[in-house]
Enzyme design. Structure first.
Site, PDB file in Angstrom:
ATOM      1  CG  ASP A  81      14.970 -26.765  23.456  1.00 10.07           C
ATOM      2  OD1 ASP A  81      15.224 -27.952  23.178  1.00 10.07           O
ATOM      3  OD2 ASP A  81      13.937 -26.174  23.076  1.00 10.07           O
ATOM      4  CG  ASP A 103      19.398 -30.123  16.922  1.00  9.24           C
ATOM      5  OD1 ASP A 103      19.655 -31.162  16.269  1.00  9.24           O
ATOM      6  OD2 ASP A 103      18.385 -29.436  16.727  1.00  9.24           O
ATOM      7  CD  GLU A 133      16.137 -33.262  16.939  1.00  9.05           C
ATOM      8  OE1 GLU A 133      15.967 -32.473  17.885  1.00  9.05           O
ATOM      9  OE2 GLU A 133      15.657 -33.088  15.796  1.00  9.05           O
ATOM     10  N   GLY A 180       6.498 -25.719  16.396  1.00  9.42           N
ATOM     11  CA  GLY A 180       5.614 -24.657  15.944  1.00  9.42           C
ATOM     12  C   GLY A 180       4.152 -25.045  16.014  1.00  9.42           C
ATOM     13  CG  HIS A 207      12.538 -31.857  20.752  1.00  6.09           C
ATOM     14  ND1 HIS A 207      13.261 -30.699  20.761  1.00  6.09           N
ATOM     15  CD2 HIS A 207      13.224 -32.738  21.513  1.00  6.09           C
ATOM     16  CE1 HIS A 207      14.348 -30.869  21.505  1.00  6.09           C
ATOM     17  NE2 HIS A 207      14.355 -32.101  21.968  1.00  6.09           N
TER      18      HIS A 207
HETATM   19 ZN   LIG Z   1      12.835 -29.013  19.840  1.00  9.41          ZN
END
Ligand SMILES: [Zn+2]
Length: 283
Positions: A81, A103, A133, A180, A207
């Site tokens: 990830d 990413d 992403e 978060g 995500h």
């Molecule tokens: Zn993520």
């Protein structure tokens, strides 16, 4: 059985459901997630962020997830990830990860293309799918950089160009979710998601889904999302089970005892997500 995310996500795309990708932090997380997948007869992705990899190393997670996959009747993929750079993605592929994310969403559009294309080319040559992403998922992933200000949403035209140039096999999109803990109810921009779906063929990834209401997630799946990531919630319920047990039994010093309650909490929440994602019974 161990598989890559490629066949998993293509089946999800074809049959209009999503596969849950659950961040695992330790042996206990792996045990709890595989138990949930088996009980639901669901395919499952277990994934680790760079900070988790930094904590224990790639090889430990390969060992744990391979052992889980070998003994399970459901398809299991091990995914990196938020792979931060080319080298980490290569190390993960080499170590035995069956899927990686690169990413580059914090870079410029051009740099993101360059970064992603390099990883996707290696992935294509050895059969490892590569998630990328574009746009920004809000909040802060792990110890990664903060998403910061500016328009976080993925531009559908850019998405089309990005996928064509990079060869990524799935795409994480910025449609209003954040990593978060949410303060207030999150809102997924379903219209943006639909517009991206119309221009992009590869499976889309959501995500920052911990705390997003189930009905919004289900609608996002109808609009093209095939992989849904959960990290924060698993950490929260594990620690709650663990700490509640210790609160009641302060003299216990066997770490396996509070872990049982933490694992039961993870198992329950993962099963409920699998039902909502529609992956239950799809193994
Ligand atoms: Zn993520």
């Amino acid at each position: 059985m161990l598989v890559t995310t490629r066949e998993m996500l293509l089946d999800a795309q074809e049959n209009h459901y999503a596969v849950g990708a659950f961040n695992v932090e330790s042996l206990e997380f792996v045990m709890a997630v595989i138990k949930a997948a088996e009980e639901q007869n669901s395919p499952v992705i277990m994934q680790t962020t760079p900070s988790t990899v930094k904590y224990a190393g790639l090889d430990y997670f390969v060992g744990l997830v391979y052992a889980a996959a070998e003994n399970a009747d459901v398809p299991v993929a091990l995914h990196l990830d938020h792979g931060s750079d080319f080298d980490l993605c290569m190390n993960a592929m080499h170590a035995g990860y069956t899927s990686v994310m690169i990413d580059g969403s914090h870079d410029t559009f051009e740099d993101n293309i360059r970064k992603t294309e390099a990883v996707a080319r290696v992935g294509a040559s050895i059969g490892i799918p590569v998630e990328a992403e574009l746009g920004k998922v809000g909040g802060k992933e792990d110890d990664g950089p903060d998403a910061g200000q500016g328009n976080p949403f993925t531009d559908p035209d850019e998405a089309e160009e990005f996928v064509r140039h990079t060869g990524c096999t799935s795409l994480a999109v910025g449609v209003g979710t954040a990593h978060g803990v949410y303060h207030g109810t999150p809102h997924i921009e379903q219209d943006i998601l639909k517009a991206i779906r119309e221009r992009v063929d590869v499976p889309l990834v959501l995500h920052g889904t911990s705390g997003v209401p189930d009905d919004q997630v289900a609608e996002a799946i109808r609009n093209g999302v095939c992989k849904v990531n959960y990290a924060t919630e698993l950490r929260q319920v594990y620690m709650k089970g663990f700490m509640d047990y210790m609160g009641k039994n302060p003299d216990v010093f066997d770490p396996k005892k509070p872990a049982v309650d933490g694992m039961a909490n993870i198992c329950a929440i993962v099963k409920s997500h699998m039902d909502n994602l529609g992956s239950t019974g799809r193994a």
